[in-house]
Design an enzyme around this catalytic site. Structure first.
Site, mmCIF file in Angstrom:
data_model
loop_
_atom_site.group_PDB
_atom_site.id
_atom_site.type_symbol
_atom_site.label_atom_id
_atom_site.label_comp_id
_atom_site.label_asym_id
_atom_site.label_seq_id
_atom_site.Cartn_x
_atom_site.Cartn_y
_atom_site.Cartn_z
ATOM 1 N N LEU A 38 41.902 11.957 27.484
ATOM 2 C CA LEU A 38 40.865 12.664 26.739
ATOM 3 C C LEU A 38 40.583 11.846 25.491
ATOM 4 O O LEU A 38 41.507 11.307 24.865
ATOM 5 C CB LEU A 38 41.329 14.069 26.341
ATOM 6 C CG LEU A 38 41.446 15.115 27.450
ATOM 7 C CD1 LEU A 38 41.998 16.425 26.880
ATOM 8 C CD2 LEU A 38 40.096 15.361 28.116
ATOM 9 N N ASP A 39 39.306 11.742 25.115
ATOM 10 C CA ASP A 39 38.963 11.033 23.893
ATOM 11 C C ASP A 39 39.703 11.641 22.701
ATOM 12 O O ASP A 39 40.063 12.821 22.710
ATOM 13 C CB ASP A 39 37.452 11.140 23.619
ATOM 14 C CG ASP A 39 36.628 10.544 24.751
ATOM 15 O OD1 ASP A 39 37.126 9.644 25.430
ATOM 16 O OD2 ASP A 39 35.484 11.002 24.930
ATOM 17 N N THR A 40 39.878 10.830 21.680
ATOM 18 C CA THR A 40 40.565 11.319 20.477
ATOM 19 C C THR A 40 39.880 12.559 19.910
ATOM 20 O O THR A 40 40.533 13.506 19.466
ATOM 21 C CB THR A 40 40.606 10.211 19.406
ATOM 22 O OG1 THR A 40 41.256 9.058 19.948
ATOM 23 C CG2 THR A 40 41.364 10.687 18.166
#
Length: 244
Positions: A107-109
């Site tokens: 998951l993106d930051t």
């Protein structure tokens, strides 16, 4: 693994005493490889036979760990970020079981939500590989009032710089003050695919949360916490890749 009695497998899976498991079998509630088993004495190989009770898959016995985590925004999807940013290690450090876990996909930051942690490399590969097409559900807060035809446009597909992309389901949940809350299902796993797709459609993402991964649901799990998968969840997860 040598074949053992079916009622022993059920009891070891936590379904109750041997006597209760005998009653389940006699009641026609147990099936093995698609066939109802209602007589005593049947023997099975729990590693290879697909066993169900009331339709729910009993996962094969193993020593692997399967964990559902609600990743907060601002946390890097890594167990040891080389740039020293906050990562998953600070959350996993509180786990009593010392087994080494790794994340399934990323998951993106700036994206929060459901992340699977495990040490089962085979299952992780299947869950992350595009050929198995495991569906993920996201809720996104986007700029602008979403027009009625956007869902059909996203289902048909939009051309991105790395090829066409589309969603499987799209729902507008709310619109207020120039922003919209939308929910979508997508089985593509390309980098930042949801953000890029919505941005290309003219509705940049402000907040993004993954709420489901295959049969798993985030539910009310608090951000920054985790829990082991339940037996039925794990069985359904095995089903999601074996029936793909």
């Amino acid at each position: 693994m040598a074949e053992i009695r079916l009622q022993k497998v059920l009891a070891q899976a936590g379904l109750g005493s041997r006597r209760r498991c005998d009653d389940m079998i006699a009641g026609g509630r147990v099936e093995v490889n698609g066939e109802i088993i209602d007589t005593m004495g049947a023997r099975v190989d729990p590693l290879t036979d697909i066993i169900r009770v009331d339709g729910s898959r009993i996962p094969p016995p193993n020593d692997h760990a399967y964990v559902l985590l609600n990743k907060p925004r601002g946390i890097v999807t890594s167990m040891a970020d080389e740039r020293g940013r906050p990562d998953l290690s600070s959350i996993v450090a509180g786990r009593e079981d010392p087994v080494r876990l790794f994340h399934v996909g990323r998951l993106d930051t700036d994206t929060s939500g459901l992340l699977i942690l495990t040490n089962d490399g085979d299952l992780a590969h299947k869950l992350a590989h595009p050929s198995f097409e495991v569906t993920k559900t996201y809720v996104a807060l986007v700029d602008g009032t979403v027009p009625d035809g956007l869902g059909a446009k996203l289902k048909a597909g939009i051309e991105l710089d790395d090829g066409p992309a589309r969603v499987d389901r799209f729902l507008v949940k709310d619109t207020s003050r120039g922003r919209s809350l939308v929910e979508l299902d997508i089985h593509m796993g390309r980098n930042r695919i949801v953000r890029r797709l919505l941005d290309a459609a003219g509705h940049p993402v402000r907040e993004l949360t993954r709420t489901a991964f295959g049969p798993l649901r985030l539910g009310g799990l608090a951000a920054g916490t985790m829990r082991d998968l339940k037996r039925d969840e794990l069985g359904a997860l095995f089903d999601s890749v074996e029936q793909a």
